[in-house]
Design an enzyme around this catalytic site. Structure first.
Site, PDB file in Angstrom:
ATOM      1  N   ASP A 170      36.915  29.060  40.405  1.00 39.69           N
ATOM      2  CA  ASP A 170      37.866  29.620  39.456  1.00 39.69           C
ATOM      3  C   ASP A 170      38.886  28.567  39.017  1.00 39.69           C
ATOM      4  OD1 ASP A 170      39.013  31.630  37.884  1.00 39.69           O
ATOM      5  OD2 ASP A 170      38.959  33.109  39.492  1.00 39.69           O
ATOM      6  N   GLU A 203      34.476  28.100  35.744  1.00 36.56           N
ATOM      7  CA  GLU A 203      35.287  28.825  34.769  1.00 36.56           C
ATOM      8  C   GLU A 203      36.064  27.841  33.899  1.00 36.56           C
ATOM      9  OE1 GLU A 203      36.804  32.499  35.791  1.00 36.56           O
ATOM     10  OE2 GLU A 203      34.967  32.935  36.900  1.00 36.56           O
ATOM     11  N   TRP A 204      35.593  26.639  33.853  1.00 36.49           N
ATOM     12  CA  TRP A 204      36.216  25.518  33.155  1.00 36.49           C
ATOM     13  C   TRP A 204      36.550  25.848  31.698  1.00 36.49           C
ATOM     14  CZ3 TRP A 204      33.410  20.098  33.617  1.00 36.49           C
ATOM     15  CH2 TRP A 204      34.110  19.129  32.896  1.00 36.49           C
ATOM     16  N   PRO A 205      35.599  26.241  30.863  1.00 40.48           N
ATOM     17  CA  PRO A 205      35.966  26.480  29.456  1.00 40.48           C
ATOM     18  C   PRO A 205      36.922  27.651  29.267  1.00 40.48           C
ATOM     19  CG  PRO A 205      33.676  27.096  29.851  1.00 40.48           C
ATOM     20  CD  PRO A 205      34.146  26.390  31.076  1.00 40.48           C
ATOM     21  N   LEU A 206      36.839  28.676  30.118  1.00 39.28           N
ATOM     22  CA  LEU A 206      37.748  29.810  30.023  1.00 39.28           C
ATOM     23  C   LEU A 206      39.200  29.350  30.095  1.00 39.28           C
ATOM     24  CD1 LEU A 206      38.527  32.832  30.183  1.00 39.28           C
ATOM     25  CD2 LEU A 206      38.089  32.713  32.648  1.00 39.28           C
ATOM     26  N   TYR A 207      39.491  28.422  30.992  1.00 36.85           N
ATOM     27  CA  TYR A 207      40.864  27.942  31.168  1.00 36.85           C
ATOM     28  C   TYR A 207      41.220  26.807  30.210  1.00 36.85           C
ATOM     29  CZ  TYR A 207      41.158  30.894  35.271  1.00 36.85           C
ATOM     30  OH  TYR A 207      41.177  31.989  36.115  1.00 36.85           O
ATOM     31  N   ASP A 231      37.661  38.292  31.908  1.00 31.43           N
ATOM     32  CA  ASP A 231      36.873  39.089  32.848  1.00 31.43           C
ATOM     33  C   ASP A 231      36.336  40.360  32.195  1.00 31.43           C
ATOM     34  OD1 ASP A 231      37.604  37.239  34.718  1.00 31.43           O
ATOM     35  OD2 ASP A 231      38.728  38.611  35.992  1.00 31.43           O
TER      36      ASP A 231
END
Length: 420
Positions: A170, A203-207, A231
């Site tokens: 995460d 979850e790299w691109p999400l952040y 999510d």
């Protein structure tokens, strides 16, 4: 329109089909070189259904504990889940003790996991399954447990020593974009150095999105799959939002997906409380079209036979797991009807027609066969089989034909077009 006659395939059409196969088989960006996730990962993940419930005194059957995961492992083996491909049993946040041990290693909560993760991994492996675990690139996990920042190497070694087979990493509590990017890369390299085969779920691109557009070519070189959007929740609005984001960004994300690296739209919530039957069909069909990891988050102890049959539908799973490894895309949207398609191996195509209208009853939609599969799916004809909401053969259709379907509100009709 079902056709009785068949037409011979001229030479130039054979050439067109061969060219299409060559083009669709051409690999995208270079993938993480760990030999894993050559098809989308399948399994079970606790988060959406059980969240961060650590109260085993009041809720012993639904807290995040050794008991919960052992029960799910038993059911995955005995109830046919493993047999159709659901292989990874994944722990999400809230498994840890509040502090690292005296040697700086992560440790499981001693009350909820009294025998530790190594023993749980051994049990999961004895069922023919693989164990996934959760950690965070930053100083703390999203629920406030110890993060991996500054501990990437020791955490990777710890997970390998425990027999872990997948890491969900995460991105909470990371103090800069630079640390985020470097952290995801460092953990990828650290996992590979352990010598153990560990699927790396990022979850790299999400952040990254709030700050700048992610470099998906680079992300694919370090991760086996990656989350792009918020999510998933147990609601139609959530599933619909994920589909809308995916279609709006498909030019950026679709081509980078393929064997070894996949866009992850998050968990399947089929079998829970928030989706109608038609909406569950839509999630299963579109996750197959999107070549998404199929990570269920539900209670396998209390799942309806109908939801279980949908999640274990071998024809739909075959689309998701198709070895060509090309992610599908939205072909068009018109009057609240969306048409999605995905190229498959053996010159076949999957087509999903989604009715987004939430008022009224079922709607009829007519589509030109010639408009599907880059115009090549049915030259000169093809066999069309409806897979969802129920399986039935529709027959042979010519390239010049139209196809008329009836789609329930918020439902989907999933088709397979097979070359003849």
């Amino acid at each position: 329109m079902k056709l009785e006659g068949r037409v011979r395939l001229p030479g130039f059409l054979l050439a067109l089909r061969f060219l299409a196969l060559v083009l669709w088989s051409f690999p995208g960006a270079r993938a993480l070189d760990n030999g894993l996730a050559m098809t989308p990962t399948m399994g079970w993940l606790h988060w959406e259904r059980f969240m961060c419930n650590v109260d085993c005194q009041e809720e012993p059957d639904s807290c995040i504990s050794e008991k919960l995961f052992m029960q799910m492992a038993e059911l995955m083996e005995s109830d046919g889940w493993k047999d159709v491909g659901y292989e990874y049993l994944c722990i999400d946040d809230c498994w840890m003790a509040p502090k690292r041990d005296s040697e700086g290693r992560l440790q499981a909560d001693p009350k909820r996991f009294p025998r530790g993760i190594r023993r749980l991994a051994d049990y999961v492996h004895s069922k023919g399954l693989k164990l996934g675990i959760y950690a965070d690139v930053g100083n703390k996990t999203c629920a406030g447990f110890p993060g991996s920042f500054g501990h990437y190497d020791i955490d990777a070694k710890t997970f390998a020593d425990w027999g872990v087979d997948l890491l969900k990493f995460d991105g909470c509590y990371c103090d800069s974009v630079e640390h985020l990017e470097k952290g995801y890369k460092r953990m990828s390299l650290a996992l590979n150095r352990t010598g153990r085969s560990i699927v790396y779920s990022c979850e790299w691109p999400l952040y990254m999105w709030p700050f700048r557009k992610p470099n998906y070519t680079e992300i694919r070189q370090y991760c086996n799959h990656w989350r792009n959007f918020e999510d998933v929740y147990d609601s139609w609005q959530s599933v619909k939002s994920i589909l809308a984001w995916t279609s709006s960004n498909q030019k950026r994300i679709v081509d980078v997906a393929g064997p070894g690296g996949w866009n992850d739209p998050d968990m399947l919530v089929i079998g829970n409380f928030g989706l109608s039957w038609d909406q569950q069909v839509t999630q299963m069909a579109l996750w197959a079209i999107m070549a998404a990891p199929l990570l269920m988050s539900n209670d396998l102890r209390h799942i309806s036979p109908q939801a279980k049959a949908l999640l274990q539908d071998k024809d739909v799973i075959a689309i998701n797991q198709d070895p060509l490894g090309k992610q599908g895309y939205r072909l068009r949207k018109e009057d609240n009807i969306e048409v999605w398609e995905r190229p498959l191996s053996d010159l076949a195509w999957a087509v999903a027609m989604v009715n987004l209208q939430e008022m009224g009853g079922p709607r009829f939609h007519t589509i030109s066969i010639a408009s599907l599969g880059q115009g090549l799916a049915c030259i000169p004809d093809c066999m069309i089989t409806q897979l969802l909401p129920e399986k039935r053969k529709l027959g042979f259709y010519q390239w010049t034909s139209d196809l008329k379907t009836k789609i329930n509100p918020t439902g989907t009709v999933l088709l397979r077009l097979a070359a003849t």
